[in-house]
Design an enzyme around this catalytic site. Structure first.
Site, PDB file in Angstrom:
ATOM      1  N   LYS A 132      -7.807  -1.040   5.506  1.00 40.65           N
ATOM      2  CA  LYS A 132      -7.066  -1.552   4.341  1.00 40.65           C
ATOM      3  C   LYS A 132      -7.879  -1.516   3.051  1.00 40.65           C
ATOM      4  CE  LYS A 132      -3.968  -4.657   6.829  1.00 40.65           C
ATOM      5  NZ  LYS A 132      -3.345  -5.974   6.882  1.00 40.65           N
ATOM      6  N   ASP A 178       1.620  -7.343   2.633  1.00 39.50           N
ATOM      7  CA  ASP A 178       1.243  -8.564   3.364  1.00 39.50           C
ATOM      8  C   ASP A 178       1.504  -9.798   2.503  1.00 39.50           C
ATOM      9  OD1 ASP A 178       0.339  -7.247   5.652  1.00 39.50           O
ATOM     10  OD2 ASP A 178      -1.701  -7.058   4.882  1.00 39.50           O
TER      11      ASP A 178
END
Ligand code: ATR
Length: 269
Positions: free
Chosen positions: A65, A100
């Site tokens: 990420k 997220d």
């Protein structure tokens, strides 16, 4: 046919393929969702290769990420969080997003929890903690970050508007808080562990646990016993996927269908 996928290492038991493919089927989108597991050193080649092959979009998970941030054009939220979990290749160049964060706020909203004006405690200052802290602050909450390594919480608090940060003693703030997020791995595959002592939990609290294996963690069980609203980790996983689907396709996601596919997968795993 469009190809979407998840890049991570490992990605073997991911629930994302059944969740996204159920959404394609329900909405008539002609697409497949597959998993890719490159070596850590090959991530730049993997993203360039996906782009060259016409892959429409990728989700990104551990350990990539942060690595991916410099390989795409991140939107301002992904840039602030310092992590990308969704890439859209549709515009001709790879754009990076962090869904997220929306996964956290949408999970609370789905359970009727008001975040604007709330006092929130986030446990953890890694990738998930960063996304949760920015998401809650942007939704109008005052955020307190508690982390085992206090310096990481302090550093994160210095860039999240209005936030404070410290070591695990910061968990004492849970007693007066409205919202609690566990963004550590404590409790994952470990039903006897909890990141927050039960004595801090109370009936005016809403608790989101980002851990989804098991779905009912010790933290959520003790929160329910204290009378708190509980939101399991599958909601965050679902709603980050919903946000990615909507970003990629421009359609409203079939949330119930995706939820059913996700929970069926998690209960069989
Ligand atoms: P993710 O991207 O999933 O957030 P991460 O970046 O590795 O994963 O972060 C893991 C988080 O869980 C960190 O906040 C970590 O605390 P440290 O910064 O002190 O390492 C926290 N964590 C992991 N194991 C823990 C434990 N046993 N007790 C308390 N916190 C723990």
């Amino acid at each position: 046919m469009q190809v979407y996928g998840l890049v991570g290492n490992p990605v073997g038991h991911s629930a994302s393929p059944p969740m996204h493919e159920a959404a394609y089927e329900a909405t008539g989108v002609d697409a497949r969702y597959v998993t890719f597991e490159p070596e850590r050193s090959a991530i730049a080649d993997a993203i360039a290769g996906a782009d060259a092959l016409g892959v429409a979009g990728l989700n990104v998970t551990i350990p990539f990420k942060r690595d991916v941030l410099e390989l795409v054009d991140p939107d301002p939220l992904a840039e602030r969080i310092g992590a990308v979990n969704t890439i859209d290749f549709g515009t001709g160049k790879p754009n990076g997003y962090n869904t997220d964060a929306a996964g956290v706020t949408r999970a609370f909203e789905h359970h009727g929890v008001e975040l604007d004006g709330a006092d929130a405690v986030v446990v953890g200052a890694g990738g998930a903690g960063r996304a949760a802290a920015f998401a809650l602050a942007d939704a109008g909450s005052t955020v307190h970050i508690a982390n085992r390594t206090a310096a990481k919480a302090e550093e994160l608090a210095s860039v999240v508007p209005g936030a404070t940060g410290g070591g695990l003693e910061t968990l004492e703030r849970v007693g007066d808080a409205d919202v609690l997020v566990n963004a550590t791995s404590v409790g994952m595959e470990a039903p006897t562990e909890t990141p927050v002592p039960a004595a801090h939990l109370h009936a005016d609290l809403a608790v989101l646990d980002a851990v989804y294996t098991p779905l009912e963690t010790r933290l959520l069980r003790e929160a329910a016993d204290a009378g708190a609203v509980t939101v399991d980790g599958a909601w965050m996983l679902l709603l980050q996927g919903v946000e990615a689907f909507e970003l990629w396709t421009g359609l409203d996601a079939p949330v119930d269908v995706m939820n059913e596919a996700l929970r069926a997968h998690l209960s069989n795993d």
